[in-house]
Design an enzyme around this catalytic site. Structure first.
Site, PDB file in Angstrom:
ATOM      1  N   GLU A  92      26.954  43.066  57.964  1.00  0.00           N
ATOM      2  CA  GLU A  92      27.674  43.769  56.914  1.00  0.00           C
ATOM      3  C   GLU A  92      27.377  43.202  55.541  1.00  0.00           C
ATOM      4  OE1 GLU A  92      31.231  44.906  60.001  1.00  0.00           O
ATOM      5  OE2 GLU A  92      31.451  43.137  58.753  1.00  0.00           O
ATOM      6  N   CYS A 112      27.712  33.627  63.290  1.00  0.00           N
ATOM      7  CA  CYS A 112      27.534  32.282  62.728  1.00  0.00           C
ATOM      8  C   CYS A 112      27.822  31.274  63.828  1.00  0.00           C
ATOM      9  CB  CYS A 112      28.480  32.061  61.554  1.00  0.00           C
ATOM     10  SG  CYS A 112      28.256  30.441  60.783  1.00  0.00           S
ATOM     11  N   CYS A 333      36.640  38.099  52.404  1.00  0.00           N
ATOM     12  CA  CYS A 333      35.999  36.912  52.962  1.00  0.00           C
ATOM     13  C   CYS A 333      36.554  36.615  54.346  1.00  0.00           C
ATOM     14  CB  CYS A 333      36.322  35.680  52.121  1.00  0.00           C
ATOM     15  SG  CYS A 333      35.569  35.710  50.543  1.00  0.00           S
TER      16      CYS A 333
END
Ligand code: SAH
Ligand code: SF4
Length: 347
Positions: A92, A112, A333
């Site tokens: 994204e 991640c 975030c």
């Protein structure tokens, strides 16, 4: 024969590849202009190259692009774009309008591996590194959807740890800043890291782009609990390399500090942060935690956030509370999740 993805090559790589094919190295500049300024998708369109060169290039290379799979626009006009990669994973990018500036937040990895406990990307785990073109094509695709709103800043704050995909991140920055590529000033590009010390060392000497560090805690035990990478590169090592950065680059680093209720939002932490910032005149971005299904962490109350900020400002520290963008579309975030998994649907 498998063709080489030409958009994975930096200008220097392309010059080398052209030489090996017996073509002039200067054609790399012409090809860059066709790829990144004119966005052609076919070597046949590169009309200032000879017909035989175009044919040779078409035999050797392919020109990939990334198509927007889905987009969601929030009330504040923050837009999340989802791309589905050839082998399945989704990544994204988030376009954040900020007055006349538009910032694009790009992903550097699908998932991640660093597993920070507060971050949805980390909680979902690692799929793979993005290639150079999968990074730069996020910009091309989002800019193509928004022709009237030039993207002025690029931040590597989407999914993934850019320094765990160091070489591709640096090559992508090379293309973004090349005079014949996207021609961004390095000052308009910021790479955010959770604190991979050896790569920060390399970055000091190898890139002029800005650095942001997700600090998030001032005590090793708290930081390791939130960010397991801190066990490998504890605060002492991290701050030592940042001191070096400051001396060599004379530049500012931005510290990102995600504020989590009852974990790192007390005044004791602000005092500690102010102490640290005596050594480094860095900026601080306070990011109120964005709650999500992956953890029980909570966002602090407004008063706590304000008191923390006021303490830092009263100690002459440049400190902003980052307003949350696109929270309701999970574009803020730590809310970038990529592939949907069943629990997410249940929310
Ligand atoms: N891996 C890099 C780049 C990703 S940036 C890094 O960690 O710096 C993602 C930023 O969002 C980081 O500053 C991280 O601390 C922050 N973040 C992650 N999850 C968050 C959440 N749930 N709420 C607020 N900020 C979050
Ligand atoms: Fe990875 Fe950054 Fe999320 Fe940590 S905060 S898991 S390093 S993306």
């Amino acid at each position: 024969m498998n063709k080489i993805n030409i958009k994975n090559l930096s200008q220097e790589d392309l010059e080398q590849a052209l030489k090996q094919l017996g073509l002039p190295a200067y054609s790399a500049k012409q090809i860059f202009i066709w790829l990144y300024k004119k966005h052609v998708s076919d070597f046949g369109q590169m009309t200032n190259l000879s017909l035989s060169s175009r044919q040779l290039l078409a035999e050797q290379f392919e020109i990939p692009s990334l198509a927007v799979h889905q987009k969601k626009i929030s009330r504040d006009h923050t837009t999340k774009y989802q791309f589905v990669l050839n082998d399945g994973p989704a990544v994204e990018s988030v376009l954040i309008p900020m007055g006349r500036w538009h910032t694009l937040c790009v992903s550097s990895q699908a998932g991640c591996a660093l597993g920070c406990k507060f971050c949805l990307t980390g909680i979902k785990g690692f799929k793979r590194n993005l290639s150079v073109s999968e990074i730069t094509e996020q910009l091309a695709a989002v800019q193509a959807e928004n022709r009237d709103t030039p993207i002025s800043h690029i931040v590597f704050m989407g999914m993934g740890e850019p320094f765990a995909n160091y070489d591709n991140t640096l090559k992508a920055i090379d293309i973004l800043t090349s005079e014949f590529g996207y021609q961004y000033s390095h000052r308009r590009i910021t790479v955010s890291t959770a604190g991979l010390v050896p790569q920060i060392k390399r970055f000091i000497g190898e890139s002029k782009a800005n650095l942001a560090v997700s600090l998030n805690a001032l005590y090793d035990d708290t930081r390791t609990a939130l960010m397991p990478i801190n066990a490998r590169y504890p605060l002492e090592k991290l701050t030592a390399v940042l001191k070096d950065y400051h001396q060599k680059r004379k530049g500012w680093v931005t510290f990102e500090y995600v504020m989590i209720k009852d974990i790192n939002d007390g005044i004791a932490h602000a005092i500690q942060l102010a102490k640290l910032l005596k050594e480094f005149p860095f900026k601080v971005n306070l990011i109120p935690f964005n709650e999500h299904w992956g953890t029980d962490y909570k966002r602090p109350d407004e008063e706590h956030i304000r008191a923390f900020q006021e303490y830092l400002v009263s100690h002459t520290i440049a400190c902003m509370v980052r307003t949350t963008h696109g929270e309701e579309i999970e574009a803020a975030c730590g809310q970038l999740g990529g592939i949907k998994i069943p629990q997410e649907d249940a929310q």
